[in-house]
Scaffold this motif. Sequence first.
Motif, PDB file in Angstrom:
ATOM      1  N   MET A 152       0.875  -1.345  -0.012  1.00 24.97           N
ATOM      2  CA  MET A 152       0.075  -0.096  -0.068  1.00 24.97           C
ATOM      3  C   MET A 152       0.811   1.428   0.032  1.00 24.97           C
ATOM      4  O   MET A 152       1.834   1.474   0.707  1.00 24.97           O
ATOM      5  N   ARG A 153       0.333   2.496  -0.733  1.00 22.63           N
ATOM      6  CA  ARG A 153       0.874   3.385  -0.782  1.00 22.63           C
ATOM      7  C   ARG A 153      -0.051   4.471  -0.685  1.00 22.63           C
ATOM      8  O   ARG A 153      -1.100   4.606  -1.198  1.00 22.63           O
ATOM      9  N   LYS A 154       0.370   5.663   0.114  1.00 22.36           N
ATOM     10  CA  LYS A 154      -0.704   6.902   0.102  1.00 22.36           C
ATOM     11  C   LYS A 154      -0.701   7.768  -1.110  1.00 22.36           C
ATOM     12  O   LYS A 154       0.575   7.808  -1.933  1.00 22.36           O
ATOM     13  N   VAL A 155      -1.687   7.934  -1.857  1.00 27.17           N
ATOM     14  CA  VAL A 155      -1.702   8.763  -3.038  1.00 27.17           C
ATOM     15  C   VAL A 155      -2.347  10.216  -3.007  1.00 27.17           C
ATOM     16  O   VAL A 155      -2.494  10.748  -4.014  1.00 27.17           O
ATOM     17  N   GLY A 156      -2.876  10.253  -1.721  1.00 33.35           N
ATOM     18  CA  GLY A 156      -3.384  11.759  -1.773  1.00 33.35           C
ATOM     19  C   GLY A 156      -4.154  11.856  -0.301  1.00 33.35           C
ATOM     20  O   GLY A 156      -4.034  11.116   0.432  1.00 33.35           O
ATOM     21  N   GLU A 157      -4.909  13.127  -0.321  1.00 32.48           N
ATOM     22  CA  GLU A 157      -5.820  13.182   0.665  1.00 32.48           C
ATOM     23  C   GLU A 157      -6.757  13.869   0.334  1.00 32.48           C
ATOM     24  O   GLU A 157      -7.004  14.716  -0.555  1.00 32.48           O
ATOM     25  N   THR A 158      -8.252  13.624   1.126  1.00 28.23           N
ATOM     26  CA  THR A 158      -9.433  14.032   0.746  1.00 28.23           C
ATOM     27  C   THR A 158      -9.822  15.130   1.935  1.00 28.23           C
ATOM     28  O   THR A 158      -9.328  14.737   3.057  1.00 28.23           O
ATOM     29  N   ALA A 159     -10.495  15.966   1.557  1.00 25.39           N
ATOM     30  CA  ALA A 159     -11.020  17.043   2.461  1.00 25.39           C
ATOM     31  C   ALA A 159     -12.378  16.587   3.085  1.00 25.39           C
ATOM     32  O   ALA A 159     -13.210  16.735   2.279  1.00 25.39           O
ATOM     33  N   VAL A 160     -12.380  16.353   4.288  1.00 23.19           N
ATOM     34  CA  VAL A 160     -13.535  16.075   5.004  1.00 23.19           C
ATOM     35  C   VAL A 160     -13.950  17.105   6.019  1.00 23.19           C
ATOM     36  O   VAL A 160     -13.124  17.324   7.008  1.00 23.19           O
ATOM     37  N   ILE A 161     -14.947  17.576   6.078  1.00 26.88           N
ATOM     38  CA  ILE A 161     -15.531  18.613   6.865  1.00 26.88           C
ATOM     39  C   ILE A 161     -16.612  17.685   7.919  1.00 26.88           C
ATOM     40  O   ILE A 161     -17.347  17.275   7.415  1.00 26.88           O
ATOM     41  N   ARG A 162     -16.280  18.033   9.211  1.00 22.43           N
ATOM     42  CA  ARG A 162     -17.296  17.631  10.262  1.00 22.43           C
ATOM     43  C   ARG A 162     -18.317  18.531  10.356  1.00 22.43           C
ATOM     44  O   ARG A 162     -18.100  19.943  11.113  1.00 22.43           O
ATOM     45  N   THR A 163     -19.476  18.175   9.829  1.00 25.92           N
ATOM     46  CA  THR A 163     -20.464  19.259   9.684  1.00 25.92           C
ATOM     47  C   THR A 163     -20.972  19.816  11.115  1.00 25.92           C
ATOM     48  O   THR A 163     -21.363  20.977  11.328  1.00 25.92           O
ATOM     49  N   GLU A 164     -20.871  19.180  12.243  1.00 24.34           N
ATOM     50  CA  GLU A 164     -21.427  19.587  13.522  1.00 24.34           C
ATOM     51  C   GLU A 164     -20.307  20.782  13.956  1.00 24.34           C
ATOM     52  O   GLU A 164     -20.875  21.744  14.733  1.00 24.34           O
ATOM     53  N   ALA A 165     -19.261  20.700  13.510  1.00 24.18           N
ATOM     54  CA  ALA A 165     -18.034  21.889  13.858  1.00 24.18           C
ATOM     55  C   ALA A 165     -18.210  22.862  13.137  1.00 24.18           C
ATOM     56  O   ALA A 165     -17.411  23.935  13.310  1.00 24.18           O
ATOM     57  N   PHE A 166     -18.897  22.786  11.949  1.00 22.97           N
ATOM     58  CA  PHE A 166     -18.669  23.961  10.867  1.00 22.97           C
ATOM     59  C   PHE A 166     -19.471  25.190  11.199  1.00 22.97           C
ATOM     60  O   PHE A 166     -20.719  25.084  11.584  1.00 22.97           O
ATOM     61  N   ALA A 167     -18.975  26.254  11.022  1.00 22.34           N
ATOM     62  CA  ALA A 167     -19.598  27.536  11.416  1.00 22.34           C
ATOM     63  C   ALA A 167     -18.871  28.573  10.684  1.00 22.34           C
ATOM     64  O   ALA A 167     -17.936  28.452  10.246  1.00 22.34           O
ATOM     65  N   LEU A 168     -19.624  29.793  10.364  1.00 22.77           N
ATOM     66  CA  LEU A 168     -19.137  31.006   9.543  1.00 22.77           C
ATOM     67  C   LEU A 168     -18.552  32.022  10.535  1.00 22.77           C
ATOM     68  O   LEU A 168     -17.848  32.651  10.058  1.00 22.77           O
ATOM     69  N   GLU A 169     -18.744  31.614  12.012  1.00 24.28           N
ATOM     70  CA  GLU A 169     -18.334  32.721  13.074  1.00 24.28           C
ATOM     71  C   GLU A 169     -16.827  32.663  13.106  1.00 24.28           C
ATOM     72  O   GLU A 169     -16.120  31.467  12.769  1.00 24.28           O
ATOM     73  N   GLY A 170     -16.307  33.858  13.593  1.00 24.70           N
ATOM     74  CA  GLY A 170     -14.918  33.989  13.811  1.00 24.70           C
ATOM     75  C   GLY A 170     -14.000  34.392  12.735  1.00 24.70           C
ATOM     76  O   GLY A 170     -14.426  34.455  11.584  1.00 24.70           O
ATOM     77  N   LYS A 171     -12.901  34.765  13.278  1.00 23.84           N
ATOM     78  CA  LYS A 171     -11.932  35.671  12.463  1.00 23.84           C
ATOM     79  C   LYS A 171     -11.635  34.842  11.162  1.00 23.84           C
ATOM     80  O   LYS A 171     -11.322  35.303  10.084  1.00 23.84           O
ATOM     81  N   SER A 172     -11.331  33.593  11.650  1.00 27.23           N
ATOM     82  CA  SER A 172     -10.563  32.740  10.642  1.00 27.23           C
ATOM     83  C   SER A 172     -11.692  32.415   9.395  1.00 27.23           C
ATOM     84  O   SER A 172     -11.254  31.955   8.136  1.00 27.23           O
ATOM     85  N   LYS A 173     -12.888  32.696   9.746  1.00 24.92           N
ATOM     86  CA  LYS A 173     -13.857  32.488   8.577  1.00 24.92           C
ATOM     87  C   LYS A 173     -14.504  33.551   7.654  1.00 24.92           C
ATOM     88  O   LYS A 173     -15.327  33.472   7.176  1.00 24.92           O
TER      89      LYS A 173
END
Length: 599
Positions: free
Chosen positions: A368-389
């Motif tokens: 086995m070899r790693k071929v990449g990474e997939t971007a997975v968002i945990r919806t419960e923690a997702f929010a638009l508040e905060g400076k980073s967003k």
Amino acid sequence: MHGPGARNHQTHHVTDCFVGPKMTLNLPRLDDSWSKVRHCVESAGGRVNRRNAYVPGLLRRLLGLAYELTPQVFAVVAFCAGALMLISAVTPEFDDRLRQLTGVVSPILIDLSHFVASIAGFMLILLSAGLWRRRRGAYWAALAVLAVGAVFSVLKGLDWEESVDLALVAALLAPCRTAFNRRSRLSEPLRPGWLLLLIAVVGSMLWLGFFAYRDVAYSDELWWRFLVDRQASGFLRAGLVLSLLTLLVAGRSLLSSPGADSHGPASKDQIERARIALEAAEEATPEAWLAMLGDKALLFSPSGRSFLAYRVRGRRWIAMGEPAGALAERQELLWAFTELADSYGGAAVFYSVGDDILSELATMGLAMRKVGETAVIRTEAFALEGKSKQNLRTAVNRAEREGASFDILPAGAARALEPELKAISDAWMGLHNGAEKSFSLGRFDIDYLNLTPLAVVREGERIVAFANLLVTPGEAAVDLMRYTPEAPHGVMDYLFIRCVQWAKAEGIATFDLGMAPLAGLEDRRVAPVFARVGALVFEEGGALYGFQGLRSYKAKFAPDWKARFIAAPVSTPLPLALLDVALLTSGGWLGMLGLRKGR
């Protein structure tokens, strides 16, 4: 009972348990040894008796394992016998034996026997690959070739030692018919390993022949003379024919795709069967919906509750993602696919699998070899508040100020919108100057889009962007994404944000934004070459494919990066397997190099 008599009685009992009633065993009379034996008997009690049945069972299993190795043993023996026949065919026969034979058999028949024996040796080498794979046809053909070789070994120069050896191999092979239980395939191509061995043997034969007849002056008449005192003629003719046959076998083996014709795209009935299994699946990744594209073959479990989608390219049978369906059937389905590929002389490859299945693939002995990474968002923690967003909030506000609105259309709604969606897709293809993808990505196919929910962005009443969503229990992913040049700035940011919010409202735990190929590979001195080359392409391959840009774009949504792997037998070059995946996805070399435009 105590004392020496009791000790002898118990010793006899232990001997019967482990050796059998008809065998004797003299145990040492050391007190320490006896105390250990007595303690074992007293503590184990009746369990010792049960071991009496275990030993014959173990012996049967060992004998069965030895019987299972019979095809491999005879494959090696047949290969060696074929190689020895070729060596014998290119070296001069004993003069005294030839003189004895000359008075009985014509020179033409001697030379013909010499030629047939050479072909028989070549055929044995070819058949050894089929014997290794347990082919019934290879078994019967090998018996016939061994018999022919035994006869013509005598006729070509009274080589009775070689004839006896071939007859002995045939006699030992004959009773093992049931070990060759796989259906035969006509003109099955050789695997690379067998092909290299064949080329090495034929090359060695030619070198040995030219060395043996180095004192014979070449002339054109050597090609057609049939004289026993000029055996170089027979070598030249046999060498030429075997060289041509080797080139033919090599060309076919290198260019063939075993099983591709009979394992093509799934039928509509199979796709519908897979859809039903997917909707009732206990375990499935969103990528399982790619089976609905109709560009892959499908392998179902005996119950029909689980399936796996794959394509055949060259010698590699490439499964897209993980099996979907019943969790209890997953391991068996993995084995079934591997054995199916092996029965055609191919190698099973599993592409874009997650870390939760790695233990099962490792159990199968795959690399086995790693071929990449997939971007997975945990919806419960997702929010638009905060400076980073801040950037995400700006994208939503700007799009809605420009009149954008978002909606999720249920499965089955795409067909009525086909003209509008097709116009958006064509405009997007023209803007990106590329071609449709397949295999690991969705394409514009209204039948496929109609099976899944559709996220749309409207500007007024007009759709300006859309994406289809792949939904499985607890997880959703975005697949095909298209927008028009006139869409509001940042329209895809807006679409992704609203999709994640929709998934959160629906109680879906994670939302997958898709894979960033070659992301997360390390260019370190002790890293595998595969990883180092992948990291180099990721960092420097922006001109061909924006690897870094794609990962950077998805990173602004603050996802968790989950590794994706490719798994294949250790004998399969993983870079070539990954290249096959890229070619399947891009539709060939022209598509991968950006030279083939939209359909």
